[in-house]
Design a protein around this motif. Structure first.
Motif, mmCIF file in Angstrom:
data_model
loop_
_atom_site.group_PDB
_atom_site.id
_atom_site.type_symbol
_atom_site.label_atom_id
_atom_site.label_comp_id
_atom_site.label_asym_id
_atom_site.label_seq_id
_atom_site.Cartn_x
_atom_site.Cartn_y
_atom_site.Cartn_z
ATOM 1 N N LEU A 244 -3.736 7.626 4.492
ATOM 2 C CA LEU A 244 -4.031 8.111 5.843
ATOM 3 C C LEU A 244 -4.849 9.404 5.858
ATOM 4 C CD1 LEU A 244 -0.562 7.332 7.432
ATOM 5 C CD2 LEU A 244 -2.701 6.076 7.739
ATOM 6 N N GLY A 245 -5.251 9.886 4.690
ATOM 7 C CA GLY A 245 -6.132 11.055 4.659
ATOM 8 C C GLY A 245 -5.441 12.366 4.388
ATOM 9 N N GLY A 246 -4.197 12.318 3.919
ATOM 10 C CA GLY A 246 -3.541 13.554 3.513
ATOM 11 C C GLY A 246 -4.314 14.205 2.376
ATOM 12 N N THR A 247 -4.355 15.543 2.375
ATOM 13 C CA THR A 247 -5.141 16.268 1.373
ATOM 14 C C THR A 247 -4.318 16.493 0.105
ATOM 15 O OG1 THR A 247 -6.359 17.438 3.097
ATOM 16 C CG2 THR A 247 -6.397 18.387 0.879
ATOM 17 N N GLU B 239 -4.259 -6.297 -0.515
ATOM 18 C CA GLU B 239 -3.235 -7.320 -0.300
ATOM 19 C C GLU B 239 -1.878 -6.863 -0.829
ATOM 20 O OE1 GLU B 239 -7.038 -8.777 0.382
ATOM 21 O OE2 GLU B 239 -6.302 -7.900 -1.516
ATOM 22 N N GLU B 240 -1.881 -6.225 -1.978
ATOM 23 C CA GLU B 240 -0.628 -5.725 -2.551
ATOM 24 C C GLU B 240 -0.029 -4.623 -1.693
ATOM 25 O OE1 GLU B 240 -1.483 -6.543 -7.307
ATOM 26 O OE2 GLU B 240 -2.214 -4.703 -6.358
ATOM 27 N N LEU B 241 -0.887 -3.786 -1.135
ATOM 28 C CA LEU B 241 -0.397 -2.709 -0.275
ATOM 29 C C LEU B 241 0.140 -3.258 1.044
ATOM 30 C CD1 LEU B 241 -3.204 -0.103 -0.998
ATOM 31 C CD2 LEU B 241 -0.807 0.054 -1.715
ATOM 32 N N LEU B 242 -0.498 -4.287 1.582
ATOM 33 C CA LEU B 242 0.023 -4.926 2.798
ATOM 34 C C LEU B 242 1.417 -5.492 2.546
ATOM 35 C CD1 LEU B 242 -3.170 -6.753 4.132
ATOM 36 C CD2 LEU B 242 -1.810 -5.057 5.404
ATOM 37 N N GLU B 243 1.637 -5.995 1.337
ATOM 38 C CA GLU B 243 2.948 -6.533 0.978
ATOM 39 C C GLU B 243 3.965 -5.407 0.829
ATOM 40 O OE1 GLU B 243 5.841 -9.325 0.099
ATOM 41 O OE2 GLU B 243 3.797 -9.655 0.846
ATOM 42 N N LYS B 244 3.518 -4.276 0.302
ATOM 43 C CA LYS B 244 4.425 -3.147 0.065
ATOM 44 C C LYS B 244 4.878 -2.498 1.369
ATOM 45 C CE LYS B 244 3.936 -0.278 -3.392
ATOM 46 N NZ LYS B 244 3.432 0.769 -4.324
ATOM 47 N N PHE B 245 3.952 -2.350 2.314
ATOM 48 C CA PHE B 245 4.264 -1.638 3.560
ATOM 49 C C PHE B 245 4.553 -2.632 4.685
ATOM 50 C CE2 PHE B 245 1.648 1.471 1.196
ATOM 51 C CZ PHE B 245 2.538 2.525 1.168
ATOM 52 N N SER C 196 -12.522 -3.862 4.514
ATOM 53 C CA SER C 196 -13.333 -3.098 3.551
ATOM 54 C C SER C 196 -12.544 -1.926 2.964
ATOM 55 C CB SER C 196 -14.606 -2.580 4.221
ATOM 56 O OG SER C 196 -14.287 -1.688 5.282
ATOM 57 N N PHE C 197 -11.245 -1.889 3.238
ATOM 58 C CA PHE C 197 -10.391 -0.806 2.738
ATOM 59 C C PHE C 197 -10.450 -0.718 1.213
ATOM 60 C CE2 PHE C 197 -6.358 0.352 0.757
ATOM 61 C CZ PHE C 197 -6.149 1.623 1.276
ATOM 62 N N LYS C 198 -10.571 0.504 0.713
ATOM 63 C CA LYS C 198 -10.497 0.765 -0.713
ATOM 64 C C LYS C 198 -9.449 1.843 -0.951
ATOM 65 C CE LYS C 198 -15.276 -0.462 -1.909
ATOM 66 N NZ LYS C 198 -16.543 0.025 -2.520
ATOM 67 N N ALA C 199 -8.549 1.570 -1.865
ATOM 68 C CA ALA C 199 -7.460 2.514 -2.131
ATOM 69 C C ALA C 199 -8.020 3.841 -2.636
ATOM 70 C CB ALA C 199 -6.490 1.925 -3.154
ATOM 71 N N LYS D 6 -2.902 -0.127 10.437
ATOM 72 C CA LYS D 6 -4.268 -0.077 10.972
ATOM 73 C C LYS D 6 -5.270 0.188 9.849
ATOM 74 C CE LYS D 6 -7.121 2.285 14.437
ATOM 75 N NZ LYS D 6 -7.148 3.337 15.498
ATOM 76 N N ALA D 7 -4.930 1.099 8.940
ATOM 77 C CA ALA D 7 -5.839 1.412 7.833
ATOM 78 C C ALA D 7 -6.026 0.208 6.922
ATOM 79 C CB ALA D 7 -5.306 2.598 7.035
ATOM 80 N N LEU D 8 -4.939 -0.516 6.663
ATOM 81 C CA LEU D 8 -5.005 -1.656 5.752
ATOM 82 C C LEU D 8 -5.596 -2.897 6.418
ATOM 83 C CD1 LEU D 8 -1.557 -1.311 3.925
ATOM 84 C CD2 LEU D 8 -3.817 -0.638 3.085
ATOM 85 N N ALA D 9 -5.654 -2.892 7.748
ATOM 86 C CA ALA D 9 -6.234 -4.040 8.459
ATOM 87 C C ALA D 9 -7.742 -4.128 8.259
ATOM 88 C CB ALA D 9 -5.907 -3.941 9.952
#
Length: 544
Positions: free
Chosen positions: A360-363, A337-343, A325-328, A319-322
């Motif tokens: 996912l927002g872990g501190t 795109e690389e992260l979608l391939e990884k997960f 405008s996602f920025k790592a 959901k986060a990668l969908a």
């Protein structure tokens, strides 16, 4: 279970000010006495910091070296490993004077491998590296004179190391990121751990990358929580549902509805705190079969700003990668795109757990090491050892209050229970254990290269401290032990009757570069020119 039940403690009044060791608000240790749960009449007089090449204890206490690096542990000639860390004691025949001691071995050094040439380790050195890491199971006993010893004739004694075959369980078993593997060769970089409700040990693979790469082993086969049964040599598992990262330890408890909860820290800078909640419920009648609960459940990461446990799931990452405008976030490499391939699955999420948690927002926190659950109120204590990148030089201990005092809650509050520094007398907290008064036993991990230098000078060698968690002395540190030169003290664990404290002395003489000039020769065996890490049994606790 024994963990966190220690006989301690109380110092009598009138011991004088503990300048440089404890808060000025706590000039004596008498506040450690008198809790309803107290089972002791003994006391200790806090010691001063030390630079001695010795394990220094309070007056009236003594230690026996029960096993040291390279000692023969059984009839097969297997030898005690190096880098002694976590300990767990399992009574034999319900005895407090004879049992099995499980010890982790985190890494090797010059005393095991010899000098390493510029070209890297030789084949023989690599084999020694794998052999001397992992775990030892030994049998220990207290003789008629009260001296603790190892019984090398034990039928249980054995080594578990970088050559031992492990079964993989959980969502990463057989996935492409693990090269389709259902089994893994060996365990190493074993730092701390924990005891399960069904009497097995969970051991944690921490700084595993270098050893894996040097030996041509798949790096994704390491960084997991492994489970062993001290009484069954055939039982060796790696539980992938608990995530893959630089594991420090595990702390297991039960939610209000009897699901198994496992807290875990990721020991590196800007890493997160996790907990796993099983899908199924714990059934004491099932014994070791409850281990299946560690194969299916939900892994969560702590968001300290919101006070929330965030599910680390494939659905949440997807959901986060969908979002186009996602920025790592900082700490995560790769394009969307690389992260979608990884997960591609939950197996990928647990394999690349640190990155998924940050997405996912872990501190990110300051090296979360040992975590322990208070046996009195279900609060959760976390050693944040330090993080000089953010100016947290001396570290602190965080205390989490789960909503409704339920370990299965998804919301929490927290406090900084104790902060390292001159005001507290300790720096860089690492491993934890509770005693029966609710006091917290804390060992420290000041980097060896910083011992007795700069802002660390006043703390001298690494030590063991007692910190009350309630009462008038809450949060005040009293020093119980000081380690030999270049060492850290690790793996405190108490026998159920609280008469004995097992403690590891890790990497004495670590700064040695020339074997003819060791910086430490602890434990000072006659004629021995090597420093040897090992496990001691501390006695002197007087019961009422």
């Amino acid at each position: 279970m024994g963990k966190g039940a220690a006989a301690l403690a109380a110092a009598s009044a009138g011991l004088g000010a503990l300048e440089g060791k404890a808060s000025a608000m706590s000039p004596t240790a008498d506040h450690l006495f008198g809790f309803k749960t107290n089972r002791v009449s003994g006391y200790f007089q806090p010691i001063s910091p030390s630079t001695e090449d010795e394990l220094v204890l309070p007056q009236g206490y003594r230690y026996d070296v029960v096993a040291a690096f390279d000692d023969v542990i059984n009839g097969a000639g297997e030898r005690f490993g190096q880098g002694a860390d976590y300990n767990a004691y399992f009574p034999l025949f319900d005895s407090n004077a004879r049992g099995l001691l499980v010890t982790n071995h985190e890494y090797t050094n010059i005393f095991a491998l010899g000098p390493i040439a510029e070209g890297g380790k030789t084949k023989e050195q690599k084999e020694k590296d794998l052999y001397y890491q992992g775990m030892s199971v030994i049998e220990v006993f207290r003789d008629k004179e009260g001296v603790w010893k190892m019984d090398a004739s034990s039928r249980y004694a054995r080594r578990i190391n970088g050559f031992s075959p492990f079964e993989l369980t959980g969502p990463a078993k057989g996935i492409a990121a693990l090269n389709g593997a259902t089994k893994a060769q060996g365990t190493f970089a074993n730092c701390s751990g924990g005891v399960t409700l069904w009497n097995t040990v969970l051991s944690c693979e921490e700084n595993f990358s270098d050893t894996a790469e040097e030996n041509g082993l798949p790096v994704t086969h390491y960084g997991w929580v492994v489970e062993v049964d001290p009484f069954d040599s055939t039982y060796l598992k790696k539980h992938t549902a608990l995530g893959r990262f630089n594991h420090e330890n595990t702390a297991m408890g039960l939610s209000a509805d009897k699901r198994v909860v496992v807290y875990m820290g990721d020991d590196k800078k800007d890493a997160c705190v996790y907990k796993f909640i099983s899908s199924g419920k714990y059934d004491p009648a099932k014994g070791r079969a409850n281990a299946a609960l560690l194969e299916e459940g939900t892994l969560y990461v702590a968001n300290l700003k919101k006070g929330e446990w965030v599910p680390v799931t494939f659905e949440a990452v997807s959901k986060a990668l969908a979002n186009k405008s996602f920025k790592a976030p900082t700490g995560v490499k790769g394009t969307r795109e690389e992260l979608l391939e990884k997960f591609q699955s939950q197996g990928d999420v647990v394999t690349h757990c640190h990155e998924a948690a940050l997405i996912l927002g872990g501190t990110p926190t300051d090296r979360p090491e040992d975590i322990e659950i208070s046996p009195f109120d279900n609060t959760v204590f976390i050693c944040h050892t330090n993080n000089d990148s953010h100016g947290n030089i001396h570290g602190h201990i965080t205390r989490i209050f789960e909503n409704g005092d339920d370990l299965g809650a998804l919301g929490f509050d927290f406090e900084i229970f104790a902060a390292g520094g001159r005001q507290s007398g300790f720096s860089s907290p690492d491993n934890l254990a509770f005693d029966s008064n609710g006091n917290l036993w804390v060992v420290t991990d000041i980097s060896t290269s910083s011992h007795n230098k700069g802002v660390y000078k006043s703390f001298m060698n690494n030590g063991l401290f007692v910190i009350p968690t309630a009462g008038p002395g809450k949060g005040d540190a009293l020093q119980f032990a000081s380690g030999p030169k270049d060492s850290e003290l690790t793996g405190p664990y108490f026998t159920p009757d609280e008469r004995t404290l097992f403690l590891s002395v890790q990497h004495p003489g670590e700064m040695t570069t020339d074997l003819s000039k060791p910086t430490s020769t602890w434990p000072h065996r006659p004629g021995d020119t090597k420093a040897r890490c090992g496990v001691v049994a501390i006695s002197g606790f007087r019961l009422g």
